[in-house]
Design a protein around this motif. Structure first.
Motif, short mmCIF file in Angstrom:
data_model
loop_
_atom_site.label_atom_id
_atom_site.label_comp_id
_atom_site.label_asym_id
_atom_site.label_seq_id
_atom_site.Cartn_x
_atom_site.Cartn_y
_atom_site.Cartn_z
N CYS A 1 39.17 38.39 35.50
CA CYS A 1 39.98 39.58 35.27
C CYS A 1 41.14 39.24 34.34
O CYS A 1 41.66 38.12 34.37
CB CYS A 1 40.51 40.12 36.60
SG CYS A 1 41.24 41.77 36.45
N SER B 1 41.04 43.08 41.96
CA SER B 1 40.30 41.86 41.66
C SER B 1 40.77 40.70 42.53
O SER B 1 39.96 39.97 43.12
CB SER B 1 40.48 41.54 40.17
OG SER B 1 39.88 40.33 39.83
N HIS C 1 41.84 45.68 30.35
CA HIS C 1 40.55 46.32 30.72
C HIS C 1 39.90 46.82 29.43
O HIS C 1 39.88 48.02 29.17
CB HIS C 1 40.87 47.49 31.66
CG HIS C 1 39.73 47.89 32.54
ND1 HIS C 1 39.37 47.18 33.67
CD2 HIS C 1 38.87 48.95 32.48
CE1 HIS C 1 38.34 47.78 34.26
NE2 HIS C 1 38.01 48.86 33.56
N SER D 1 36.52 42.29 35.54
CA SER D 1 37.54 43.35 35.61
C SER D 1 37.25 44.35 36.71
O SER D 1 37.30 45.56 36.48
CB SER D 1 37.63 44.08 34.26
OG SER D 1 37.75 43.18 33.21
#
Lengths: 285, 262
Positions: B199, B209, B233, B137
């Protein structure tokens, strides 16, 4: 003693923080515990008080709880180039205690704050900003002169030497002002190092006759300081401070040996305030 | 296997610092993962909010989890020197007193968010130290759309880590902090770590990312693997993807019981 490491997110610092809380076994049923907010020195954290001194033992003997925050090298100040350690101390730690530790007393007569080196600065500053919050405050070899700081560190913390002396951080002047009027102050206990410049610069000595006659309580004591073993000084200072604030329980601090004193001296120096010793002899280890 | 809580005074940082360590049964012979936290976290967060110890036990690896405040794991321009601490002082201590390995083949580094950036940065600046890098992430934060000049600097990354003026920061092209510059400076001859990135598709850093993944994939000599998945996230994602990273690292068909839900 119950030994707690409390983790929480500090809004002021934007990070997870540890807060150590020590609760005395002898007062397991007490929900109105007297407690001491105890601040560490530069380069340390709250655990150092517990590891390098007998803080936990002393606290148990006196039946007082301890709260030990981690202040990094932040001088317990909202740093000019750094993070907001004073806001952390005065707001986040306060909020954590109120929210999560109901047995720690809300009564200002049962609250104390003290610290070693930069912790002494932090404790005195906090006590001066919130005099109604504490019964007594202690400064042990308090770093009260920002100008004695490493220059790079001073710039990070305060911006410059000049800015370090700005009103809210000039504890000398703040104390002098507070002592000459009727401002309510916590009882103050200052332990100074033998070699401290404070002893040799009288105009900066706030523990003067003025202070003693103004009705405020300020006690000053001097101990030997061995720079190879600074925590020994902290240990003795803490014992001395706890004896002053909790005199009715076990005595922790041992007065100096009588063998060093002149035969014809009749002063009771167990109080170890310099003003009482006619020979001007400092308190010995 | 055992779990250790380490508190030590660092001469580099001039500060007492905390590190959580999961020790493999034979630390000297097992891989050792340096696992980095995100902004607002500390050394305890991985162990509290994921099952990292269970995964470490499963794969037989040691895990070292330092606390580095908001330093981005760098030598701060205004603040403590975390890169030097993590690349020099801490590994020396861990090797000397806990027997953790120093050999490149047994060392990997990974992290989430600020720690993902930190893992890429430290891994690519010190490629002789690590055989694998994991970034969850995150990416080259200097090109992330959230970090534009003149905006606020709540974590102090611009003013304290990079030492830039927050109103007029020179971010892109900085050879110490811009991952694309660091990538370009890699010597083609040196052995390079394998790099893993993951991610979530709902992650606010998804673009950052992807941009980083593109650059890493385009490097002619860097072994690179990238995956995206549902997720945001958050710790559900990181608990799942540290496992994926360890699967990729060990390159086996090992499967773990899925216990985290999304």
């Amino acid at each position: 003693m119950a030994n707690i490491i409390f983790h929480s997110l500090s809004p002021a610092l934007h990070t997870q923080r540890r807060l150590r809380v020590i609760l005395p076994d002898s007062r397991r049923n007490d929900t109105n515990l007297p407690w001491l907010l105890l601040l560490h020195g530069a380069g340390a954290d709250g655990s150092r008080w517990l590891r390098m001194t007998r803080a936990e033992y002393y606290a148990e003997a006196k039946g007082i709880a301890l709260v030990l925050p981690d202040g990094d090298n932040g001088y317990y100040t909202d740093m000019r180039h750094g993070y907001k350690y004073y806001t952390y101390l005065s707001e986040d730690v306060e909020a954590d205690v109120l929210r999560n530790f109901p047995s720690l007393s809300r009564d200002p007569q049962r609250r104390y704050v003290a610290g070693f080196e930069i912790g002494g600065f932090g404790a005195l500053k906090y006590a001066l900003d919130f005099p109604d919050h504490f019964r007594a405050a202690g400064s042990f070899a308090g770093g009260l002169d920002p100008q004695s700081l490493d220059p790079d560190y001073c710039v990070l913390t305060f911006g410059s030497y000049k800015q370090a002396w700005q009103a809210e951080n000039d504890l000398f002047n703040r104390l002098r002002t507070a002592l000459t009027d009727d401002t309510r102050l916590p009882d103050l206990y200052i332990s100074r190092r033998e070699q401290d410049y404070l002893y040799t610069v009288p105009d900066r000595d706030f523990a003067s006759d003025n202070a003693m006659t103004s009705g405020h309580t300020i006690k000053v004591s001097r101990f030997d300081f061995n720079s190879a073993d600074p925590w020994s000084f902290a240990d003795r200072s803490l014992a001395w401070f706890l004896d002053r604030i909790c005199p009715d329980r076990a005595q922790l601090f041992t007065p100096p040996a009588a063998a060093d004193c002149p035969d014809d001296c009749h002063t009771d120096c167990s109080d170890d305030s310099l003003a009482d010793c006619p020979t001007g002899k400092p308190t010995k280890e | 296997m055992s779990y250790l809580q380490l508190s030590l005074y660092s001469e580099t940082l001039r500060l007492e610092t905390n590190v959580q360590v999961i020790l493999a049964a034979d630390p000297a012979a097992s891989p050792c993962l340096l696992l980095l936290h995100g902004a607002s976290d500390n050394d305890t967060i991985w162990a509290r909010w994921t099952s990292i110890e269970r995964y470490a036990n499963r794969y037989g690896i040691s895990v070292v989890m330092p606390g580095a405040h908001l330093s981005a794991f760098a030598d701060m321009r205004r603040g403590p020197a975390y890169e030097t601490f993590l690349m020099r002082e801490l590994p020396e201590f861990l090797h000397r007193h806990l027997g953790l390995p120093t050999a490149r083949e047994l060392n990997l580094i990974a992290g989430l968010s600020m720690g993902g950036y930190g893992a890429l940065r430290l891994g690519l600046r010190h490629p002789e130290r690590f055989s694998a890098i994991g970034c969850f992430s995150s990416g080259n934060l200097l090109v992330a759309t959230g970090f534009i000049p003149g905006t606020s600097d709540p974590y102090g990354w611009i003013s304290l880590v990079m030492g830039e003026d927050i109103n007029n920061p020179a971010l892109a092209g900085n050879p110490d902090f811009d991952l694309f510059e660091i990538l370009a400076a890699l010597h083609a001859d040196a052995p390079l770590p394998r790099v893993y990135m993951a991610c979530g598709r709902d992650d606010f850093l998804l673009n950052c990312s992807r941009m980083t993944a593109e650059r890493l994939a385009a490097h002619p000599a860097l072994p690179f693997y990238y995956e995206e998945s549902h997720g945001a996230h958050d710790w559900n994602f990181w608990d799942r993807y540290v496992k994926h990273f360890l699967d990729w690292y060990t390159d086996t068909e090992k499967t773990l019981t899925e216990t985290t839900t999304d």
